[in-house]
Design a protein around this motif. Structure first.
Motif, mmCIF file in Angstrom:
data_model
loop_
_atom_site.group_PDB
_atom_site.id
_atom_site.type_symbol
_atom_site.label_atom_id
_atom_site.label_comp_id
_atom_site.label_asym_id
_atom_site.label_seq_id
_atom_site.Cartn_x
_atom_site.Cartn_y
_atom_site.Cartn_z
ATOM 1 N N ASN A 224 -3.698 -0.747 0.997
ATOM 2 C CA ASN A 224 -5.120 -0.499 0.831
ATOM 3 C C ASN A 224 -5.246 0.973 0.442
ATOM 4 N N LYS A 225 -6.352 1.595 0.670
ATOM 5 C CA LYS A 225 -6.536 2.969 0.192
ATOM 6 C C LYS A 225 -5.588 3.965 0.849
ATOM 7 N N THR A 226 -5.269 3.746 2.122
ATOM 8 C CA THR A 226 -4.495 4.765 2.842
ATOM 9 C C THR A 226 -3.224 4.228 3.492
#
Length: 289
Positions: free
Chosen positions: A192-194
């Motif tokens: 995901n984003k992080t």
């Protein structure tokens, strides 16, 4: 007079150290009696450092002030356990040793129809997922039951989730390449984003469980046991107890892998093992007798 003053100063320092050690002993007794965790046989320098870190975080002046916290604050023990836990880990940590595992141990495991593996002191799980990847690439993961244990339930919760910060994955990719990884590490996770989230293919082959070397016993019939960078935090008596448990868990001709700073030299269990490589002290095979 200056000489007497110096002697008096030295005496005060010695007395202060003795009182502090007494406070630590009483505090650890309280931990043991209240929760059953026996930290009294941890290596003293590491133990002292971790208790002082706890003291600073709790904003207390004397170790004895922590005793009421253990007895009356239900959340304090969880915080203290975090102080005592060794959670320094990474994927394919010490890639040279993981390469030896890949080249010298895993091919021998392929001779078994089913394979039992115990990763003791797995912390937050990065190294046990590293092992699972190597077994998958060798075509052995489907034959394996991997038990990953730790005494810190918060660490086990993180390990089960298999979600890790992407900020470390450049380093993990380098380690993976150095140990002979056959694909891109990203093949084994989605993002995901992080965060990186490891595949259920890996997660479903690992059984995470609580185990405490201070009181718990062996896992039976293991073909490979890994206990890396754990024993260095134990004093000699607890280290010997842990090694006895580990030895009893390994089948004849099974393998035992330690950390790069660890060795069976000068321990009671040395006679039960032989080194896989003459110049490597961290990977052993159990003798037949």
């Amino acid at each position: 007079m200056a000489e007497y003053a110096e002697i008096d100063s030295e005496s005060r320092l010695l007395l202060s150290a003795e009182i502090e050690q007494l406070e630590i002993d009483l505090f650890l007794d309280a931990v043991y009696k209240q929760y059953g965790y026996d930290f009294r046989h941890y290596a003293k320098p590491s133990l002292h450092r971790r208790i002082l870190n706890c003291l600073a975080r709790e904003k207390k002046q004397h170790v004895s002030e922590l005793i009421p916290c253990i007895l009356h604050d239900e959340y304090f023990f969880d915080r203290f356990l975090q102080d005592m836990s060794v959670t320094v880990t990474s994927m394919f940590r010490d890639p040279k040793l993981f390469r030896l595992l890949k080249e010298r141990v895993i091919p021998k495991l392929s001779t078994y129809s089913s394979i039992n593996i115990w990763h003791a002191g797995c912390a937050t799980g990065e190294e046990v997922y590293s092992l699972a990847i190597l077994l998958e690439e060798a075509g052995l993961l489907d034959r394996c039951r991997i038990y990953a244990t730790d005494y810190n339930n918060d660490s086990l919760k993180s390990a089960r989730a298999a979600i890790y910060s992407l900020s470390n994955f450049n380093e993990y990719q380098r380690n993976y390449t150095l140990c002979g990884g056959e694909k891109k590490l990203s093949h084994y996770y989605r993002t995901n984003k992080t965060s990186a989230i490891f595949s259920p293919t890996l997660r479903d082959k690992i059984i995470f469980a609580h185990h405490n070397f201070m009181k718990d016993g062996a896992f039976a019939q293991m073909h490979l046991v890994l206990c890396r960078n754990v024993l260095i935090y134990f004093d000699s008596s607890l280290k010997e107890r842990a090694l006895k448990v580990l030895n009893e868990s390994i089948i004849p001709r099974g393998f035992f892998m330690m950390g790069d700073r660890e060795s069976l030299e000068c321990t009671n269990e040395l006679g039960a093992f032989e080194r896989v490589l003459e110049d490597v002290n961290s990977i052993y095979r159990k003798k037949l007798f």
